[in-house]
Motif scaffolding. Structure first.
Motif, PDB file in Angstrom:
ATOM      1  N   UNK A   8     -26.155  -9.930  14.081  1.00  0.00           N
ATOM      2  CA  UNK A   8     -24.903  -9.765  14.816  1.00  0.00           C
ATOM      3  C   UNK A   8     -24.765  -8.310  15.241  1.00  0.00           C
ATOM      4  N   UNK A   9     -24.713  -8.081  16.545  1.00  0.00           N
ATOM      5  CA  UNK A   9     -24.682  -6.735  17.125  1.00  0.00           C
ATOM      6  C   UNK A   9     -23.234  -6.267  17.244  1.00  0.00           C
ATOM      7  N   UNK A  10     -22.920  -5.200  16.567  1.00  0.00           N
ATOM      8  CA  UNK A  10     -21.604  -4.558  16.650  1.00  0.00           C
ATOM      9  C   UNK A  10     -21.781  -3.165  17.238  1.00  0.00           C
ATOM     10  N   UNK A  11     -20.695  -2.576  17.664  1.00  0.00           N
ATOM     11  CA  UNK A  11     -20.724  -1.183  18.093  1.00  0.00           C
ATOM     12  C   UNK A  11     -20.788  -0.307  16.844  1.00  0.00           C
ATOM     13  N   UNK A  12     -19.703  -0.290  16.078  1.00  0.00           N
ATOM     14  CA  UNK A  12     -19.626   0.547  14.868  1.00  0.00           C
ATOM     15  C   UNK A  12     -19.056  -0.211  13.670  1.00  0.00           C
ATOM     16  N   UNK A  13     -18.792  -1.517  13.807  1.00  0.00           N
ATOM     17  CA  UNK A  13     -18.042  -2.257  12.786  1.00  0.00           C
ATOM     18  C   UNK A  13     -18.892  -3.116  11.869  1.00  0.00           C
ATOM     19  N   UNK A  14     -20.192  -2.904  11.783  1.00  0.00           N
ATOM     20  CA  UNK A  14     -21.067  -3.796  11.013  1.00  0.00           C
ATOM     21  C   UNK A  14     -20.630  -3.923   9.554  1.00  0.00           C
ATOM     22  N   UNK A  15     -20.404  -2.804   8.884  1.00  0.00           N
ATOM     23  CA  UNK A  15     -20.017  -2.861   7.469  1.00  0.00           C
ATOM     24  C   UNK A  15     -18.644  -3.508   7.314  1.00  0.00           C
ATOM     25  N   UNK A  16     -17.706  -3.107   8.147  1.00  0.00           N
ATOM     26  CA  UNK A  16     -16.347  -3.666   8.102  1.00  0.00           C
ATOM     27  C   UNK A  16     -16.379  -5.176   8.324  1.00  0.00           C
ATOM     28  N   UNK A  17     -17.145  -5.619   9.312  1.00  0.00           N
ATOM     29  CA  UNK A  17     -17.234  -7.050   9.607  1.00  0.00           C
ATOM     30  C   UNK A  17     -17.880  -7.809   8.455  1.00  0.00           C
ATOM     31  N   UNK A  18     -18.974  -7.293   7.918  1.00  0.00           N
ATOM     32  CA  UNK A  18     -19.628  -7.958   6.788  1.00  0.00           C
ATOM     33  C   UNK A  18     -18.664  -8.080   5.619  1.00  0.00           C
ATOM     34  N   UNK A  19     -17.959  -7.004   5.309  1.00  0.00           N
ATOM     35  CA  UNK A  19     -16.985  -7.042   4.211  1.00  0.00           C
ATOM     36  C   UNK A  19     -15.896  -8.079   4.478  1.00  0.00           C
ATOM     37  N   UNK A  20     -15.439  -8.172   5.730  1.00  0.00           N
ATOM     38  CA  UNK A  20     -14.433  -9.162   6.091  1.00  0.00           C
ATOM     39  C   UNK A  20     -14.972 -10.576   5.895  1.00  0.00           C
ATOM     40  N   UNK A  21     -16.154 -10.864   6.414  1.00  0.00           N
ATOM     41  CA  UNK A  21     -16.711 -12.208   6.305  1.00  0.00           C
ATOM     42  C   UNK A  21     -16.912 -12.610   4.844  1.00  0.00           C
ATOM     43  N   UNK A  22     -17.218 -11.654   3.979  1.00  0.00           N
ATOM     44  CA  UNK A  22     -17.371 -11.960   2.551  1.00  0.00           C
ATOM     45  C   UNK A  22     -16.068 -12.460   1.946  1.00  0.00           C
ATOM     46  N   UNK A  23     -14.929 -12.032   2.493  1.00  0.00           N
ATOM     47  CA  UNK A  23     -13.641 -12.504   1.975  1.00  0.00           C
ATOM     48  C   UNK A  23     -13.281 -13.882   2.526  1.00  0.00           C
TER      49      UNK A  23
END
Length: 161
Positions: A8-23
């Motif tokens: 999944x290609x993000x601009x700068x939100x890769x870590x934030x998005x992964x953390x969100x999906x884990x919840x």
């Protein structure tokens, strides 16, 4: 066995998005093997910026990449969530549309990062596969204008004379 891993290609939100999906998804985690990689002095992004995050959503592998602003998600690719009942549909729908997510039609939505999801109750697929074509067509007609799929409304449409 070959493993297919969506990146999944993000601009700068890769870590934030992964953390969100884990919840959002049960049995999810940042994987222990590679976990997270970072850009270095060679660039092309700032040194120490997250490059990739390896994670699993309910046992399925994913990679999130901070690749830059050149590309964004479209509804041409989506992830389908198989839901057992209305409570599960509601839970995923509410979580993924929260904080800027957008509802679409027929059980589709875009989360706050622009990634598309289909939140599909199993009951919808059962009703669409009904051997009585009239029942299946009534279900399809009822589902088409829906945003979030509502099982009781589908069942009522199937049983309408």
């Amino acid at each position: 066995m070959t493993t297919l891993t969506p990146c999944l290609w993000f601009d700068t939100e890769a870590q934030e998005a992964a953390d969100f999906y884990l919840t959002v998804f049960p049995n999810s985690r940042i994987t222990e093997t590679t976990e997270t990689t970072y850009y270095g002095e060679a660039g092309p992004r700032p040194a120490d910026m997250v490059l990739t995050v390896e994670f699993e959503l309910d046992g399925h592998p994913f990679t999130a990449l901070n690749g830059g602003p050149e590309f964004s998600f479209t509804m041409a690719v989506s992830f389908q969530i198989d839901c057992t009942d209305q409570a599960e549909v509601d839970r995923y729908w509410d979580a993924l549309t929260a904080d800027g997510g957008q509802e679409s039609m027929c059980g589709w939505l875009e989360d706050k990062y622009g990634l598309s999801w289909q939140v599909v109750p199993r009951r919808l697929l059962e009703l669409l596969a009904d051997p009585d074509p009239g029942r299946a067509q009534r279900v399809l007609a009822a589902m088409t204008p829906m945003r979030k799929i509502v099982i009781t409304e589908l069942e009522a449409a199937a049983d309408a004379a």
